[in-house]
Design a protein around this motif. Structure first.
Motif, PDB file in Angstrom:
ATOM      1  N   GLY A 195      47.931  39.676  45.366  1.00  0.00           N
ATOM      2  CA  GLY A 195      46.574  39.012  45.846  1.00  0.00           C
ATOM      3  C   GLY A 195      46.808  39.658  47.048  1.00  0.00           C
ATOM      4  N   GLY A 196      47.846  40.924  47.303  1.00  0.00           N
ATOM      5  CA  GLY A 196      47.275  42.213  48.138  1.00  0.00           C
ATOM      6  C   GLY A 196      48.665  43.034  47.750  1.00  0.00           C
ATOM      7  N   LEU A 197      48.670  43.989  48.795  1.00  0.00           N
ATOM      8  CA  LEU A 197      49.239  44.953  48.067  1.00  0.00           C
ATOM      9  C   LEU A 197      50.638  45.234  47.911  1.00  0.00           C
ATOM     10  CD1 LEU A 197      46.522  48.488  48.726  1.00  0.00           C
ATOM     11  CD2 LEU A 197      46.558  46.322  46.959  1.00  0.00           C
ATOM     12  N   LEU A 202      38.486  48.428  41.124  1.00  0.00           N
ATOM     13  CA  LEU A 202      39.249  48.055  39.998  1.00  0.00           C
ATOM     14  C   LEU A 202      37.236  47.408  39.269  1.00  0.00           C
ATOM     15  CD1 LEU A 202      40.690  47.928  37.673  1.00  0.00           C
ATOM     16  CD2 LEU A 202      41.112  45.515  37.846  1.00  0.00           C
ATOM     17  N   SER A 222      41.258  41.306  33.990  1.00  0.00           N
ATOM     18  CA  SER A 222      42.770  41.049  34.850  1.00  0.00           C
ATOM     19  C   SER A 222      43.245  40.303  35.901  1.00  0.00           C
ATOM     20  CB  SER A 222      43.003  42.424  34.929  1.00  0.00           C
ATOM     21  OG  SER A 222      42.423  43.744  34.118  1.00  0.00           O
ATOM     22  N   GLY A 223      41.730  39.203  36.302  1.00  0.00           N
ATOM     23  CA  GLY A 223      42.338  37.780  36.906  1.00  0.00           C
ATOM     24  C   GLY A 223      41.413  37.996  38.068  1.00  0.00           C
ATOM     25  N   VAL A 224      40.488  39.082  38.539  1.00  0.00           N
ATOM     26  CA  VAL A 224      39.821  39.019  39.356  1.00  0.00           C
ATOM     27  C   VAL A 224      38.644  38.056  39.916  1.00  0.00           C
ATOM     28  CG1 VAL A 224      38.269  40.873  40.692  1.00  0.00           C
ATOM     29  CG2 VAL A 224      40.098  41.896  39.872  1.00  0.00           C
ATOM     30  N   MET A 260      48.413  33.583  35.833  1.00  0.00           N
ATOM     31  CA  MET A 260      49.146  34.961  35.337  1.00  0.00           C
ATOM     32  C   MET A 260      49.844  34.206  36.373  1.00  0.00           C
ATOM     33  SD  MET A 260      45.756  37.350  36.677  1.00  0.00           S
ATOM     34  CE  MET A 260      47.020  38.900  36.720  1.00  0.00           C
ATOM     35  N   MET A 279      41.580  33.150  35.880  1.00  0.00           N
ATOM     36  CA  MET A 279      43.044  34.030  34.775  1.00  0.00           C
ATOM     37  C   MET A 279      43.414  34.203  35.994  1.00  0.00           C
ATOM     38  SD  MET A 279      42.410  36.958  33.342  1.00  0.00           S
ATOM     39  CE  MET A 279      43.680  38.105  32.339  1.00  0.00           C
ATOM     40  N   ARG A 280      43.800  34.055  37.405  1.00  0.00           N
ATOM     41  CA  ARG A 280      44.675  34.801  38.231  1.00  0.00           C
ATOM     42  C   ARG A 280      45.784  33.745  38.238  1.00  0.00           C
ATOM     43  NH1 ARG A 280      44.417  35.044  44.689  1.00  0.00           N
ATOM     44  NH2 ARG A 280      46.002  35.575  44.448  1.00  0.00           N
ATOM     45  N   ARG A 325      43.679  48.724  52.187  1.00  0.00           N
ATOM     46  CA  ARG A 325      45.355  48.395  52.703  1.00  0.00           C
ATOM     47  C   ARG A 325      45.136  46.772  52.453  1.00  0.00           C
ATOM     48  NH1 ARG A 325      48.198  52.289  52.928  1.00  0.00           N
ATOM     49  NH2 ARG A 325      48.106  53.986  54.130  1.00  0.00           N
ATOM     50  N   THR A 326      44.051  46.528  51.336  1.00  0.00           N
ATOM     51  CA  THR A 326      44.271  45.031  51.331  1.00  0.00           C
ATOM     52  C   THR A 326      44.450  44.684  49.918  1.00  0.00           C
ATOM     53  OG1 THR A 326      41.491  44.403  51.746  1.00  0.00           O
ATOM     54  CG2 THR A 326      43.439  44.406  53.420  1.00  0.00           C
ATOM     55  N   GLY A 327      44.036  43.500  49.192  1.00  0.00           N
ATOM     56  CA  GLY A 327      44.142  43.012  48.007  1.00  0.00           C
ATOM     57  C   GLY A 327      42.602  43.590  47.579  1.00  0.00           C
ATOM     58  N   ASN A 371      47.431  52.807  39.753  1.00  0.00           N
ATOM     59  CA  ASN A 371      46.468  52.419  40.349  1.00  0.00           C
ATOM     60  C   ASN A 371      46.506  50.861  38.864  1.00  0.00           C
ATOM     61  OD1 ASN A 371      44.322  50.940  40.938  1.00  0.00           O
ATOM     62  ND2 ASN A 371      43.106  52.787  42.329  1.00  0.00           N
ATOM     63  N   LYS A 403      50.982  47.623  32.917  1.00  0.00           N
ATOM     64  CA  LYS A 403      50.299  46.583  33.561  1.00  0.00           C
ATOM     65  C   LYS A 403      50.317  45.361  33.582  1.00  0.00           C
ATOM     66  CE  LYS A 403      45.161  45.637  34.321  1.00  0.00           C
ATOM     67  NZ  LYS A 403      44.038  45.838  33.097  1.00  0.00           N
ATOM     68  N   GLN A 453      42.050  46.320  47.109  1.00  0.00           N
ATOM     69  CA  GLN A 453      42.338  46.785  45.535  1.00  0.00           C
ATOM     70  C   GLN A 453      41.177  46.172  44.343  1.00  0.00           C
ATOM     71  OE1 GLN A 453      45.063  44.642  43.453  1.00  0.00           O
ATOM     72  NE2 GLN A 453      44.568  45.905  41.423  1.00  0.00           N
ATOM     73  N   GLN A 454      40.915  45.026  44.667  1.00  0.00           N
ATOM     74  CA  GLN A 454      40.074  43.641  43.649  1.00  0.00           C
ATOM     75  C   GLN A 454      38.956  44.428  43.574  1.00  0.00           C
ATOM     76  OE1 GLN A 454      40.850  40.083  44.345  1.00  0.00           O
ATOM     77  NE2 GLN A 454      42.664  40.103  44.274  1.00  0.00           N
ATOM     78  N   LEU A 506      50.101  49.347  38.210  1.00  0.00           N
ATOM     79  CA  LEU A 506      49.895  48.492  39.541  1.00  0.00           C
ATOM     80  C   LEU A 506      48.994  47.205  39.619  1.00  0.00           C
ATOM     81  CD1 LEU A 506      52.180  50.242  41.851  1.00  0.00           C
ATOM     82  CD2 LEU A 506      53.313  48.785  40.307  1.00  0.00           C
ATOM     83  N   SER A 507      48.142  46.963  38.138  1.00  0.00           N
ATOM     84  CA  SER A 507      46.759  46.356  39.385  1.00  0.00           C
ATOM     85  C   SER A 507      46.891  44.951  39.151  1.00  0.00           C
ATOM     86  CB  SER A 507      44.936  47.244  38.460  1.00  0.00           C
ATOM     87  OG  SER A 507      45.300  47.322  37.407  1.00  0.00           O
ATOM     88  N   ALA A 508      47.477  44.903  37.966  1.00  0.00           N
ATOM     89  CA  ALA A 508      47.582  43.114  37.137  1.00  0.00           C
ATOM     90  C   ALA A 508      48.310  42.419  38.627  1.00  0.00           C
ATOM     91  CB  ALA A 508      48.146  42.881  35.890  1.00  0.00           C
ATOM     92  N   HIS A 516      48.877  43.667  41.703  1.00  0.00           N
ATOM     93  CA  HIS A 516      48.765  43.712  42.975  1.00  0.00           C
ATOM     94  C   HIS A 516      47.424  41.998  42.368  1.00  0.00           C
ATOM     95  CE1 HIS A 516      49.554  47.974  43.776  1.00  0.00           C
ATOM     96  NE2 HIS A 516      50.223  47.502  44.134  1.00  0.00           N
ATOM     97  N   ILE A 517      46.763  41.924  41.596  1.00  0.00           N
ATOM     98  CA  ILE A 517      46.007  40.984  42.385  1.00  0.00           C
ATOM     99  C   ILE A 517      46.874  39.534  42.140  1.00  0.00           C
ATOM    100  CG2 ILE A 517      44.202  39.512  40.240  1.00  0.00           C
ATOM    101  CD1 ILE A 517      43.392  43.017  38.853  1.00  0.00           C
TER     102      ILE A 517
END
Lengths: 335, 500
Positions: free
Chosen positions: B362-364, A207, A218-220, B327, B323-324, A198-200, B351, B407, A203-204, B354-356, B358-359
């Motif tokens: 910083g959350g979903l 990935l 992708s900015g991670v 963005m 990069m974030r 459920r959190t960022g 997944n 994305k 997800q990061q 929507l990944s970029a 979400h990044i």
């Protein structure tokens, strides 16, 4: 693409997804049901409440460690092999720091574990050292350091002080007939599941584990994510180490032995891919339970602990081989 | 018996899922000639050469070597037929010695051990054929790029090939090194070795080739002696007549300058780069592989650092620390290699799509918003099948590329940097991707387009700047923009032209 070719591809895809499902959360439930049936055949007492706790109690601390390892495996960095040393150290530090009161002693133990986690995470995340080699070296170094500092003797909590008595009780509480540490494990599992799903951060981490280069472009903040995964793992490992010291009433070098391999077995059996990015907390819980069940069944069937070690090794190899095969057929690590 | 044609291909065909990479190619290569294979990216040159190297066991058609029908179904079969490849990326093991690399697979032995003396003798013999005087015991890592290239050739010559295939052999060489390489090619020719030469550098090809074959869309177009063509005609043949492609309507004219780059430098990669992009404008960057375009894109979006210069968006200097951060300020960068840097292949379509976003957040997003967002992008890009839970590997290349574009579109970028947005994608998907790009600039966003696909670069861009060896060397406005002008500007070599 010609028709038969397309059909063949579809058939293959289906076959792969079926096999893959064997390792998903559903698959692990099926395995557990099968093991329960086997257990019932081996011993009529298998389904008693007493035996249920016999299954869970020995793997509760393993469950806590496995939760932590899952973050590392999920993030694509396999495992932390310094788990045994972190457990031993956090337990010994907590026992040694009992002059600071219960809270102080536990915090010291956790702090020791977290420090190692930060070092591991920095070296692996930022300097890109190989996780297996580095944590193996870390385990060796820590083990040596501990023996050197304590002069090679174990440390015991002093029961005569209230702190010592409470420390020993830490792992012995019960709530509603269920051991407190089992509740603790379940609570941590819920927390971990929330973090992953459920959190960022979750997800990061996914990935990063599934495709490091993709995450990085992708900015991670991949390095920080990996550092965090090792940090979380060592924090949970330290929790388990302190509880183990409390349970065994001693802080000793051998306290964490075997937890590294058992934890990664539970994680992999629970369907977390060694290649990263795939898996769930639910699966890991199942993996831990499978290890508990197998141990229990083998004990009921009269196997010795040496036989059980061999069996566990064989299971690990089989599961990893099968998953690697799947990944290759799925085209993820071809050639 | 010596046949006039050392190599003959008849109806050679290689099919990838969904495309015919090489389509019934007939080709005759004469003994001892330098035969250039020309064509745009995706024309089928590389696939054709891979067949010759024995990389495929499922090609159809026939290959004749010296008049004899030959089977080329594995690399060792190809080698035994006397065909050797020299790849664009060197295939040397850096930590091993020069001698070990040259004699790999056929190291001389004495009993159980390697005969070091024999190895050195044989390695020296091979090296002398390319005029290179280095110690065979030295590791390859210690050599310069040029020397490594020569070692690679020596390695190929060690097997006494009758046909030597060179794929872009000069991409890493300096001007004088290229001349030395050409001298060696001349010597090889005199010894009767046939050379198949692949290069994008027109000037080079005209200097070295006896005959050339032009390929396009997997087919052979023509084989001609070099004297009978000039660069302009050759380019025309490579590009072909413009296909009846529907021209995409642009609804707005570029407005005020939004994105500016001033004196941007990353040492060793590019120098003093200056450009701007207006609202609603697509700026193309043309150039050959290795010109520094991808390196520039990586710096612009914050993956790599730069040493000097400014990047500004809407008058404000970009916070470039990660990069974030870029963005969050509205940049997006679609990477060139979808499989390695673009998509996490074993994760699902949703997944990835929507990944970029979400990044960036910083959350979903909540489950319902995730679903809605996926559906709207899947619809816009006509993703097929539009299944959110399907693994990316199970989509076709074109649909994977749509997911990759989605994305970045999902992050609602102000400036979208596209690096080869339609490489290896079929015509239908390409059209959809182009439309999505145009829709983005139509609402006042900026697009920076890096593409080696000339028709794409020319039809989409409002302006094209040409990049060569880390420098911007020219700009072509819309009125002058054509595939000819771009290709000539990108591959023009001032020194080589001075010879003409």
């Amino acid at each position: 693409m010609t028709k038969p070719q397309a059909n063949r591809d579809q058939g293959r895809e289906l076959e792969i997804s079926l096999l893959r499902r064997c390792f998903s959360a559903m698959g692990i439930s099926v395995v557990i049901v099968l093991l329960v049936l086997v257990g019932r055949v081996v011993s009529p007492d298998f389904l008693s409440t007493d035996n249920l706790f016999n299954i869970i109690r020995p793997v509760t601390l393993l469950g806590i460690v496995a939760l932590g390892v899952m973050f590392i495996t999920y993030g694509g960095h396999f495992v932390d092999l310094s788990i045994p040393a972190i457990m031993a150290m956090s337990g010994m530090v907590a026992v040694a720091a009992q002059g600071l009161g219960l809270v102080g002693s536990v915090l010291c133990g956790l702090g020791a574990g977290m420090t190692i986690g930060l070092i591991n995470g920095f070296l692996i995340g930022y300097l890109r050292l190989n996780p297996i080699i580095w944590t193996l070296a870390m385990n060796f170094m820590l083990d040596g350091l501990l023996r050197w500092f304590t002069g090679g003797v174990q440390v015991y909590p002093d029961y005569s002080t209230p702190t010592g008595a409470m420390f020993v009780q830490l792992s012995r509480g019960e709530l509603g007939g269920v051991p407190g540490i089992t509740w603790f494990w379940l609570g941590l599992s819920v927390l971990a599941a929330w973090l992953v799903r459920r959190t960022g951060f979750g997800q990061q981490l996914q990935l990063t584990g599934a495709a490091y280069d993709v995450a990085a472009t992708s900015g991670v903040p991949v390095r920080r994510i990996i550092l965090l995964s090792f940090f979380i793992s060592s924090l949970l490992t330290a929790c388990a180490g302190i509880l183990l010291a409390s349970l065994s009433k001693q802080g000793t070098f051998t306290n964490g032995m075997g937890y590294d391999f058992n934890a990664i077995t539970a994680v992999v059996v629970g369907g977390v891919a060694l290649s990263g990015g795939v898996g769930s907390v639910f699966g890991v819980l199942g993996g831990v339970l499978v290890i508990g069940l197998i141990g229990n069944i083998m004990t009921l069937a009269g196997w010795g602990s040496f036989d059980q070690m061999v069996a566990r090794g064989v299971i690990f190899v089989l599961v990893v081989a099968l998953m690697t095969l799947l990944a290759r057929r799925g085209g993820q690590s071809h050639e | 018996m010596k046949h006039e044609n050392i190599l003959e291909l008849r109806k050679l065909t290689k099919r990838y899922p969904g495309t015919l990479a090489v389509d019934r190619v007939d080709l005759a290569v004469r003994r001892g000639e330098v035969h250039a294979i020309m064509g745009e990216n995706g024309a089928g040159k590389s696939t054709l050469m891979k067949i010759l190297a024995g990389s495929f066991d499922d090609y159809t058609g026939d290959i004749f070597i010296n008049g004899q029908k030959a089977r080329m179904h594995s690399p060792s079969l190809a080698k035994s037929q006397g065909v050797e490849m020299i790849y664009q990326e060197l295939s040397l093991a850096g930590a091993l010695s020069v001698g070990e690399n040259i004699l790999v697979g056929r190291l001389p032995r004495r009993g159980l051990f390697i005969d070091k003396r024999a190895m050195e003798r044989e390695a020296r013999r091979c090296l002398s054929q390319v005029g290179l005087n280095v110690d065979p015991g030295q590791p390859v890592d210690m050599l310069s790029q040029h020397e490594a290239q020569l070692v690679e050739i020596a390695k190929a010559l060690g097997n006494n090939p009758s046909v030597l295939v060179m794929d872009e052999p000069t991409s890493a060489l300096s001007r004088s090194e290229v001349k030395r390489l050409f001298a060696i090619i001349d010597q090889l020719k005199q010894r009767g070795v046939t050379i198949i030469y692949i290069s994008h550098h027109l000037a080079e090809v005209f200097m070295i080739a006896d005959r050339m074959t032009v390929m396009r869309d997997g087919r052979k177009i023509v084989t001609v002696p070099t004297q009978q063509v000039d660069p302009a005609t050759l380019v025309e043949m490579m590009i072909g007549k413009p296909v009846g492609q529907a021209c995409i309507q642009r609804r707005c004219v570029p407005g005020k300058k939004r994105f500016r780059v001033r004196h941007l430098t990353r040492r060793g990669f590019f120098h003093d780069i200056r450009f701007h992009i207006r609202a609603g404008e697509i700026l193309g960057i043309g150039g050959l592989a290795g010109a520094g375009r991808t390196e520039l894109a990586r710096v612009l979006c914050g993956i790599d650092p730069y040493e000097a210069g400014d990047i500004l968006l809407d008058g404000r200097v970009l916070d470039h620390r990660s990069m974030r951060r870029t963005m969050k300020q509205g940049l997006a960068y679609l990477t060139e290699d979808r499989k390695l840097q673009g998509l996490a292949l074993q994760l699902t379509a949703q997944n990835n799509l929507l990944s970029a976003l979400h990044i960036k957040r910083g959350g979903l997003l909540g489950a319902r918003k995730q679903r809605d967002s996926f559906v709207s992008h899947a619809e816009q890009l006509q993703l097929y099948p539009a299944q959110p839970k399907r693994q990316v590997t199970q989509f076709s290349g074109g649909n994977q590329q749509k997911i990759l574009l989605g994305k970045w579109l999902a992050t609602a970028p102000e400036v979208l940097i596209l690096d080869e947005p339609t490489r290896g994608v079929d015509v239908g998907a390409k059209q959809i991707i182009h439309e999505a790009i145009v829709n983005l600039v139509d609402v006042g966003k900026c697009v920076l387009l890096i593409s080696s696909d000339l028709p794409e670069l020319v039809t989409l861009s409002d302006r094209v700047v040409i990049m060569r060896k880390g420098h911007f060397v020219g700009e072509i406005g819309k009125d002058q923009l054509s595939e000819n002008t771009v290709l000539l500007a990108a591959s023009r070599d001032p020194e080589a032209l001075a010879h003409d």
